[in-house]
Design an enzyme around this catalytic site. Structure first.
Site, PDB file in Angstrom:
ATOM      1  N   ASP A 278      -8.623  -6.703  -4.490  1.00  9.70           N
ATOM      2  CA  ASP A 278      -8.209  -5.373  -4.023  1.00  9.70           C
ATOM      3  C   ASP A 278      -8.785  -4.324  -4.971  1.00  9.70           C
ATOM      4  OD1 ASP A 278      -6.941  -3.059  -3.244  1.00  9.70           O
ATOM      5  OD2 ASP A 278      -4.927  -3.915  -3.189  1.00  9.70           O
TER       6      ASP A 278
ATOM      7  N   SER B  23       0.823  -1.191   0.000  1.00 12.13           N
ATOM      8  CA  SER B  23       0.000   0.000   0.000  1.00 12.13           C
ATOM      9  C   SER B  23       0.870   1.257   0.000  1.00 12.13           C
ATOM     10  CB  SER B  23      -0.936  -0.044   1.209  1.00 12.13           C
ATOM     11  OG  SER B  23      -1.979   0.874   1.055  1.00 12.13           O
TER      12      SER B  23
ATOM     13  N   HIS C 110      -7.905  -5.311  -0.135  1.00  6.50           N
ATOM     14  CA  HIS C 110      -6.600  -4.659  -0.055  1.00  6.50           C
ATOM     15  C   HIS C 110      -5.774  -5.168   1.128  1.00  6.50           C
ATOM     16  CE1 HIS C 110      -3.627  -1.539  -0.492  1.00  6.50           C
ATOM     17  NE2 HIS C 110      -3.875  -1.037   0.689  1.00  6.50           N
TER      18      HIS C 110
END
Lengths: 241, 406
Positions: B346, B180, B379
């Site tokens: 995601d 991320s 995610h």
């Protein structure tokens, strides 16, 4: 093919090359099934590509599976090898071998490579399964200085016989799936492929046909004979006529 | 992003967000100044040159390490943490008491093997777990920076990490890895200091923040700023905390870290503590209770202004824009080995974002591997038990170690 044992490393490299040396007869034999008799673990078609690829070349293997060919090329030819593979299992096996392989396919990923990115691009037994073979071939010629491509010949006499006499879609050694489950959606014959090469402006540097056992048909034959008795076509292409 | 779905069961009875007056269970600035982990301090002679045009000095970077640096100093791994993560990747969290946030991936015998590698993770500049950020005291005023802190970029974070490595005497990284916002830092590292990164694993990330992601961040920021307790960012001096605003921001963001199938599997439409609606706005549904719990627990450990700054840093990130609009130019001539990983479910950083990175790396002739991991966890999958990710990471890292002679 996944188990390429550590014992491989101790063997003399040249002992595994086809008799007569790769340079003199790079197309001696190829195919999915045969193994080199010395190792029992390496595909003869891989050894042929090995004989063709110069030392230190940049190679892209599309549909590289578990990376057997790329690892062979890296270990024997010190190539800078890259791969594209659809299955995650294949990609993981490649990662474990230290290979740079991306999860993807020929239809979607080739467009993103720059011109002349590779010295040699290899596409084995895959073009007939792509959605757009012409565009794929054009990309191969664009991103590779040389292209090694092999495919099952739909003009083979057994294929023709199945259709002509039984009225059925052929199921053969080289085309083992029934029509409703085959991934091969764009069948072609050797002559069809030669025609496509002309259309996209590919120069055929070398071409051969392999019999059903994957052995090269070594004598010089006219196209129509190859198209009848060749189970696979194998071509070495280059941009330009 | 560091409280994965699988770790937190829906809490018992419906909870409401704590009132601001009760500061118990709210962010304490002490943790921003004096963390429980080691701190590297940089004085006026070594300021941080920030993209905002400010030379930040003095400043400090809090970090954690695991494993041992070898004699060649060639086995260093830098872990870059995500938006609300911190340096406690393999250490019990000082505020929450939870285990390190990446112990599934990092530890003895794990893919990032602390028996073999010297692993470092630093709290990013602009955060609130011991590195200088908006909750730190501005030496010019003697008060917390608040909104007086310069805007932070991903590149600023990476520059500060590079200064930390200099201080630790680490010339280059065997591996730079993160998910991320951590993945953004990995990409920035590889672009800014290619000669210092032997291998790079950007996970569940993108080379730029999408319009949709900026939109979600803006909703979170507006929730914080709409809380009267935010006090124009001066809440630390006012003795308040914008817990409601920050909690709502976290609730909204947390949805984006999950996926519809994961939420359905975990909560469905199940009721909390009953089998029928109460005809009220209590947390009837388990998912409501879960999100409220996420919001509540977040405000204990995180500074609202830091949340504003770090979300902004992600929004500003656009690596291609920094290189004439061509992402490949960010990696021109690189020799770093890359392994890019995405997750099928995601939707915050979809696989297309990772593919864009891979295509750019291909165009730059970089050695790059790419795996799309099948997962329904959204995610946050990069923080969770994902054997397919672990096996890919192990294969890539082991091969890179062989190539480096480790």
């Amino acid at each position: 093919m996944r188990a390429r044992s550590s014992g491989m490393k101790q063997r003399n490299d040249d002992a595994l090359l086809p008799v007569g040396g790769a340079a003199s007869a790079p197309w001696r034999s190829a195919g999915e099934l045969p193994r080199s008799p010395e190792s029992g673990s390496e595909r003869v078609d891989h050894l042929i590509v090995l004989g063709l690829v110069p030392h230190g070349a940049r190679v892209l293997d599309i549909g590289c599976g578990d990376g057997t060919l790329l690892a062979l090329l890296r270990d024997r030819r010190s190539v800078d090898g890259r791969g594209i593979e659809l299955s995650r299992e294949g990609v993981n096996a490649c990662l474990a071998r230290g290979l740079s392989v991306i999860q993807g396919d020929a239809d979607t990923d080739l467009a993103n490579y720059p011109d002349d990115a590779f010295d040699v691009v290899v596409l084995s037994q895959t073009i007939q399964a792509t959605r757009n073979p012409r565009i794929v071939l054009e990309h191969l010629l664009r991103i590779g200085r040389q292209v090694v491509i092999s495919f099952p010949n739909f003009g083979h006499w057994r294929v023709r016989a199945e259709l002509a006499f039984r009225g059925r879609m052929p199921v053969t050694e080289i085309l083992p799936e029934a029509w409703y489950e085959t991934p091969n959606i764009h069948h072609c014959t050797i002559r069809d492929f030669v025609g496509l090469c002309r259309e996209v402006g590919a120069r055929i540097e070398r071409a051969t046909a392999l019999d059903a056992r994957g052995h090269e048909m070594r004598f010089s034959l006219p196209w129509w004979v190859w198209n009848l008795i060749g189970a696979q076509g194998v071509f070495l292409l280059r941009r330009g006529r | 992003m560091d409280t994965p779905l699988d770790l937190v069961a829906p809490s018992g009875p419906a909870e409401s967000l704590a009132p601001d007056e009760a500061r118990r269970g709210l962010f304490e600035p002490a943790q921003a100044h004096d963390p429980t982990s080691p701190v590297a301090r940089f004085d006026a002679r070594t300021p941080l040159a920030m993209d905002a045009g400010v030379s930040l000095a003095p400043f400090q970077i809090a970090y954690q390490t695991a494993g041992t640096l070898n004699a060649d100093r060639s086995n260093a791994v830098l872990i870059c943490h995500a938006l609300t993560g911190d340096q406690h990747f393999a250490h019990t969290h000082p505020v929450t008491g939870k285990p390190g946030w990446w112990e599934r991936l990092v530890g003895p015998g794990k893919p990032v093997d602390t028996d073999r590698y010297f692993v470092i993770c630093s709290n990013v500049v602009g955060s609130c777990m011991g590195s200088t950020g908006p909750a730190s005291i501005d030496p010019a005023t003697g008060r917390p920076y608040g909104l007086g802190f310069p805007l932070v970029t991903i590149r600023d974070m990476v520059r500060a990490q590079a200064m930390l490595l200099d201080k630790l005497g680490i010339p280059d990284l065997f591996l730079c890895i993160g998910g991320s916002m951590g993945g953004m830092q990995v990409l920035q590292w590889a672009s800014l200091f290619p000669e210092r990164v032997f291998s790079a694993m950007p996970i569940a990330t993108g080379a730029r923040h999408s319009a949709q992601n900026i939109a979600f961040h803006e909703v979170g920021r507006q929730a914080i700023m709409a809380d009267p307790a935010w006090a124009e960012g001066r809440y630390l001096e006012a003795g308040t905390r914008p817990a409601k605003g920050l909690g709502v921001a976290r609730m909204g963001a947390h949805i984006t870290y999950l996926s519809e199938p994961a939420l359905h599997r975990k909560f469905g439409r199940r009721f909390q503590g009953g089998s029928a609606p109460t005809f009220s706005f209590n947390a009837d549904f388990q998912i409501e209770s879960y999100l409220r719990h996420q919001g509540l627990s977040f405000v204990e450990r995180f500074d609202a202004n830091a949340y504003l700054y770090l979300t902004r840093a992600m929004d500003y990130f656009d690596l291609a824009e920094d290189h004439g609009g061509v992402l490949a130019n960010a990696f021109r001539g690189t020799r770093t080995r890359f392994c890019v990983i995405s997750f099928t479910s995601d939707w915050l950083f979809p696989t297309a974002d990772s593919r864009a990175i891979v295509h750019a790396l291909n165009a730059a002739a970089a050695p790059v591997a790419f795996v799309e991991v099948e997962s329904d966890k959204g995610h946050d999958a990069f923080l969770l038990e994902e054997p397919a990710m672990f096996s890919a990471a192990r294969g890539f890292i082991d091969a890179a170690a062989r190539a480096r002679g480790l």
